[in-house]
Structure formats: structure tokens, C-alpha cells
Design an enzyme around this catalytic site. Structure first.
Site, PDB file in Angstrom:
ATOM      1  N   TYR A  10      -9.979   5.100   6.535  1.00  0.00           N
ATOM      2  CA  TYR A  10     -10.399   5.462   7.886  1.00  0.00           C
ATOM      3  C   TYR A  10     -11.466   6.541   7.730  1.00  0.00           C
ATOM      4  O   TYR A  10     -11.194   7.612   7.164  1.00  0.00           O
ATOM      5  CB  TYR A  10      -9.230   6.022   8.695  1.00  0.00           C
ATOM      6  CG  TYR A  10      -8.142   5.022   9.013  1.00  0.00           C
ATOM      7  CD1 TYR A  10      -8.052   4.456  10.286  1.00  0.00           C
ATOM      8  CD2 TYR A  10      -7.190   4.658   8.067  1.00  0.00           C
ATOM      9  CE1 TYR A  10      -7.046   3.547  10.596  1.00  0.00           C
ATOM     10  CE2 TYR A  10      -6.182   3.754   8.361  1.00  0.00           C
ATOM     11  CZ  TYR A  10      -6.113   3.203   9.630  1.00  0.00           C
ATOM     12  OH  TYR A  10      -5.117   2.311   9.930  1.00  0.00           O
ATOM     13  N   LYS A  17      -0.434   0.184  15.009  1.00  0.00           N
ATOM     14  CA  LYS A  17       0.886   0.152  15.644  1.00  0.00           C
ATOM     15  C   LYS A  17       1.120  -1.041  16.565  1.00  0.00           C
ATOM     16  O   LYS A  17       2.270  -1.286  16.962  1.00  0.00           O
ATOM     17  CB  LYS A  17       1.113   1.435  16.456  1.00  0.00           C
ATOM     18  CG  LYS A  17       1.232   2.694  15.613  1.00  0.00           C
ATOM     19  CD  LYS A  17       2.380   2.595  14.652  1.00  0.00           C
ATOM     20  CE  LYS A  17       2.385   3.725  13.647  1.00  0.00           C
ATOM     21  NZ  LYS A  17       3.232   3.420  12.485  1.00  0.00           N
ATOM     22  N   TYR A  53       2.776   6.828  10.052  1.00  0.00           N
ATOM     23  CA  TYR A  53       2.032   5.631   9.652  1.00  0.00           C
ATOM     24  C   TYR A  53       2.967   4.539   9.122  1.00  0.00           C
ATOM     25  O   TYR A  53       2.781   3.363   9.426  1.00  0.00           O
ATOM     26  CB  TYR A  53       0.993   5.990   8.588  1.00  0.00           C
ATOM     27  CG  TYR A  53      -0.084   4.930   8.425  1.00  0.00           C
ATOM     28  CD1 TYR A  53      -1.182   4.900   9.287  1.00  0.00           C
ATOM     29  CD2 TYR A  53      -0.002   3.969   7.439  1.00  0.00           C
ATOM     30  CE1 TYR A  53      -2.163   3.933   9.165  1.00  0.00           C
ATOM     31  CE2 TYR A  53      -0.988   2.995   7.303  1.00  0.00           C
ATOM     32  CZ  TYR A  53      -2.057   2.985   8.168  1.00  0.00           C
ATOM     33  OH  TYR A  53      -3.027   2.009   8.044  1.00  0.00           O
ATOM     34  N   PRO A  86      -6.072   0.292  18.029  1.00  0.00           N
ATOM     35  CA  PRO A  86      -5.662  -0.138  16.692  1.00  0.00           C
ATOM     36  C   PRO A  86      -5.747   0.936  15.619  1.00  0.00           C
ATOM     37  O   PRO A  86      -5.366   0.680  14.472  1.00  0.00           O
ATOM     38  CB  PRO A  86      -6.639  -1.279  16.388  1.00  0.00           C
ATOM     39  CG  PRO A  86      -7.849  -0.980  17.215  1.00  0.00           C
ATOM     40  CD  PRO A  86      -7.340  -0.323  18.464  1.00  0.00           C
ATOM     41  N   HIS A 125       0.849  -1.193   0.000  1.00  0.00           N
ATOM     42  CA  HIS A 125       0.000   0.000   0.000  1.00  0.00           C
ATOM     43  C   HIS A 125       0.882   1.238   0.000  1.00  0.00           C
ATOM     44  O   HIS A 125       1.666   1.455   0.926  1.00  0.00           O
ATOM     45  CB  HIS A 125      -0.911   0.012   1.227  1.00  0.00           C
ATOM     46  CG  HIS A 125      -2.037  -0.966   1.142  1.00  0.00           C
ATOM     47  ND1 HIS A 125      -3.107  -0.945   2.014  1.00  0.00           N
ATOM     48  CD2 HIS A 125      -2.266  -1.992   0.301  1.00  0.00           C
ATOM     49  CE1 HIS A 125      -3.946  -1.922   1.708  1.00  0.00           C
ATOM     50  NE2 HIS A 125      -3.445  -2.565   0.672  1.00  0.00           N
TER      51      HIS A 125
END
Length: 406
Positions: free
Chosen positions: A204, A300, A395, A296, A75
Site C-alpha cells: 500500500y 474487508k 488486517y 477496499p 502472506h
């Protein structure tokens, strides 16, 4: 009592324990893993599936990356959606080339199990009454029972990879350890289904109905999450109700791509931030969930466990190569710097993306003011390149620390 010996005793055969064992073995450092559950039980735990760049590189160093590299989905970006407005965070461009790999924890664990078995490395599954002893001395040992026989495992070091409820953290006296915890007023309802993902990257989403995450395990298997009250139960949520609610929380053009189907698994997980300091007591080292838990939202949890493994593996390798035991004193400080950074990012993402209602509990700030603060956060971080770069760097994960600096 039967006495056996190894250099490193590893408690817990989850991905962190297995990865540590594999890395150490490739450096010629003997290790034995003790796991209280069966191998099938360990593989049945459905967990995270986003691997930071550093974690993926560590899997390659361990020599178990063949299936990950063949089947994992790289990704290069991730989407944040606020009330229908979509912002793509271009991870690769904003970080100068780093990405994440979507590859399930179950698959990583299975690959590591198979590699350990192929190398004929010892693992005691269904080990009962596991207990470390004398971890402050130069001769620690672990006692346990297996198939009705009592064992004593003599070792140089003990790695506690046995999770939040394991025995390792409890071995550190209460007066020595400090524990920090934040429990969030909601949970995540997760559903796994053999349906193609609704999007090729993670989404998200924050809406008036609450938070949702559209994730995936493969080209044919999807993983979705919904923010739900802690009072909700699995039986409250039929598959149909889940799909209907998910579509309400996703942007309309994404919701149209959602392919529904029967669930393989549904579960509700409470969210918490937790850190234990120190992460080391004598020759006992805490790794992963034994020392820290993150919500979550920032992906991480598994990745922080991997960075613990990387730090401990490098330190133990240096100790056995040089004979200098001073390196072991660095573990907790090095690990905790990255842990607290991951905790902060996960806390921040959780604050930004969820609806707290009246239960904010953030320094006495009322709900309306907290909402205004989070709106301001969105405006800056999503609408400026510098803000998006901060999110991207966090991220994909910060680089692992180099022991040569110490």
C-alpha cells in the site's frame, strides 16, 4: 404457480450465498439458492482476493479448501509505504501466528459452485422477479420466475446475499431500517494483467501522486490499483499510461520490478462506507453487501461477508439442533459489532493512505489540518510496535464471536 419447499431460501449466488449454502448443507439443513444472473456472469465479476484467517478456516470447514490450500499464497506480512519510506507489518509475528491468504474471489466462487453441483444442491440461475414475502411471520416465502414459470418457495428463513442493489434490504420497511453512508471523493482504477507480481507481499503506497496498491492473484497474475478522480473514465487510461503512473507512485526499487503487459481487465470503482441497521427483519437476514459496503483499502469487504455467514450459519445450526428460536434474535447485534469494526478500520486506512485534496469532509477539518493529523497517525502507528500490532490485528481480522457466550 409451482410450489417448492426448503428450510433456508438464499437469495444470491455470490461467494457469501454459496458459502452459506455449503455450510448449511453439511449440517443437513436444506437450502435453495436463487440468482438473477447466469453462473458465467457471477464468475466474471473480478473482485477481492485477500482472505482473513477466519475466512480461510471457514472455507476449510465447508470442505472446499483443497485448491485454496494448494494454490493460495500465504502472506505473513504487508507493506505500507509513505513517500518512499517502507514499513513492513509482520502479521504473523505481531498477531501470534495469524496470516492472510491471497486467493481470488473468482476462484473461491468457482470452488463453491462446483461443490454445490457435486452435492446436487438446487440453484436457480436467471431467476427473475425474486421477492420475499411475510418475513415477519413463521411462514415466510419467496416468489420468483424461472424459464417462464412462476414459483413459490416456502421456507423457514430467508438469507439475503444479493448485494447492495438487491431486493432483500428493500424488503425491510424504510421506517425500520437506518442507513449510514460516506461517499469518498475519488475512486480506484484497477488493472488485472498476466504479469508476475512486483513483490511477494502486498504494498500500500502513498505518494505525492496519490495512492497505489500492488496486489496479486497468483505467481503469474497481478492486480494493481491507482487512486483517480471520480471524473476519470476507463478510456482515459491506456495500459501504457497506467504502468507509467503506477511506477511513479511505488518506491523506486519496487517500480524497477514491475513487469508490464496488456491488461486483461480495467475498471474504476467508487469508494463508499455504508451500513444498514438492523441486519435482520423477522426471519429475513441480510448478509454481506446487502447490509454493508467498505472501501477496499482494508481488504474487508469479502471478509465481512464471510463473518456474517459464519454468524448466521452457527445461529441457524443451533436453532435446528435445539428448536430454540431465540438464537435468531442475536444475529444483527453480533454481526454489526464486527461490521462496524471493519468499517472503522477501512475508513481509517482510507483516510491515512489517500490524498483528499480540498475535499476532506471530515467534521469540518480543513485539508491542511487533516493532512497533519494523518501524518501524526503515520508517525505513531508505523514507528511503534504497539501501533504496528494494532494494524496487524485488524488486517488479519478479529476472531469470530462464540455463540456459547450468549
Amino acid at each position: 404457480m409451482k410450489t417448492i419447499q426448503t428450510q433456508v431460501a438464499i437469495i444470491g449466488a455470490g461467494p457469501s450465498g454459496l458459502l452459506l449454502g455449503q455450510l448449511l448443507a453439511r449440517k443437513g439443513i436444506s437450502n435453495i439458492i436463487l440468482e438473477r444472473k447466469t453462473g458465467d456472469y457471477v464468475l466474471g465479476r473480478i473482485r477481492a482476493g485477500i482472505l482473513e484467517q477466519g475466512f480461510a478456516d471457514l472455507v476449510r470447514e465447508a470442505g472446499v479448501a483443497e485448491r485454496m490450500d494448494a494454490e493460495g499464497h500465504v502472506h505473513e506480512g504487508v507493506e505500507l509505504v509513505v513517500n518512499g519510506e517502507r514499513t513492513r507489518i509482520d502479521l504473523k509475528e505481531l498477531t501470534g501466528g495469524d496470516v492472510v491468504v491471497c486467493y481470488g474471489q473468482v476462484e473461491i466462487t468457482q470452488d463453491l459452485m462446483e461443490a454445490r453441483q457435486a452435492a446436487s444442491l438446487e440453484t436457480y440461475y436467471e431467476a427473475d422477479k425474486v421477492q420475499p414475502h411475510d418475513v415477519k411471520s413463521d411462514k415466510p416465502y419467496v416468489t420468483f420466475e424461472h424459464q417462464g414459470e412462476e414459483y413459490r418457495l416456502d421456507c423457514d428463513f430467508v438469507a439475503g446475499c444479493d448485494g447492495f442493489h438487491g431486493v432483500s434490504r428493500q424488503t425491510i420497511p424504510e421506517e425500520v431500517r437506518t442507513e449510514f453512508e460516506r461517499v469518498y471523493p475519488f475512486g480506484w482504477l484497477g488493472m488485472l494483467a498476466d504479469t508476475p507480481p512486483c513483490h511477494d507481499e502486498l504494498i500500500y503506497a502513498k505518494s505525492e501522486y496519490g495512492f497505489a496498491l500492488a496486489s496479486q492473484r497468483s505467481a503469474t497474475r497481478s492486480r494493481y490499483y491507482l487512486q483517480v478522480p471520480l471524473t476519470d473514465k476507463i478510456e482515459d487510461w491506456s495500459d501504457e499510461a497506467f504502468w507509467d503512473e503506477l511506477k511513479k507512485r511505488l518506491p523506486a526499487e519496487i517500480a524497477e520490478n514491475v513487469v508490464t503487459g496488456p491488461s486483461i481487465e480495467k475498471s474504476i470503482a467508487p469508494l463508499r462506507s455504508f451500513v444498514c441497521e438492523p441486519m435482520q427483519y423477522g426471519n429475513l437476514f441480510l448478509v454481506g453487501d446487502a447490509a454493508h459496503i467498505v472501501p477496499p483499502t482494508g481488504a474487508k469487504g469479502l471478509n465481512l461477508a464471510a463473518s456474517d455467514v459464519a454468524t448466521l450459519y452457527k445461529i441457524l445450526t443451533r436453532v435446528y439442533e435445539t428448536g430454540d428460536r431465540r438464537y435468531i434474535e442475536q444475529y444483527s447485534d453480533i454481526a454489526l459489532r464486527r461490521v462496524w469494526n471493519g468499517e472503522r478500520f477501512s475508513w481509517w486506512m482510507t483516510n491515512m493512505m489517500h490524498d483528499f485534496g480540498e475535499e476532506v469532509s471530515n467534521g469540518g477539518i480543513d485539508a491542511q489540518m487533516f493532512g497533519r493529523f494523518m501524518k501524526s497517525e503515520f508517525n505513531y502507528y508505523l514507528n511503534s510496535e504497539n501501533g504496528r500490532k494494532v494494524i496487524a490485528e485488524q488486517y488479519v481480522g478479529l476472531p469470530y464471536e462464540d455463540l456459547n457466550e450468549y
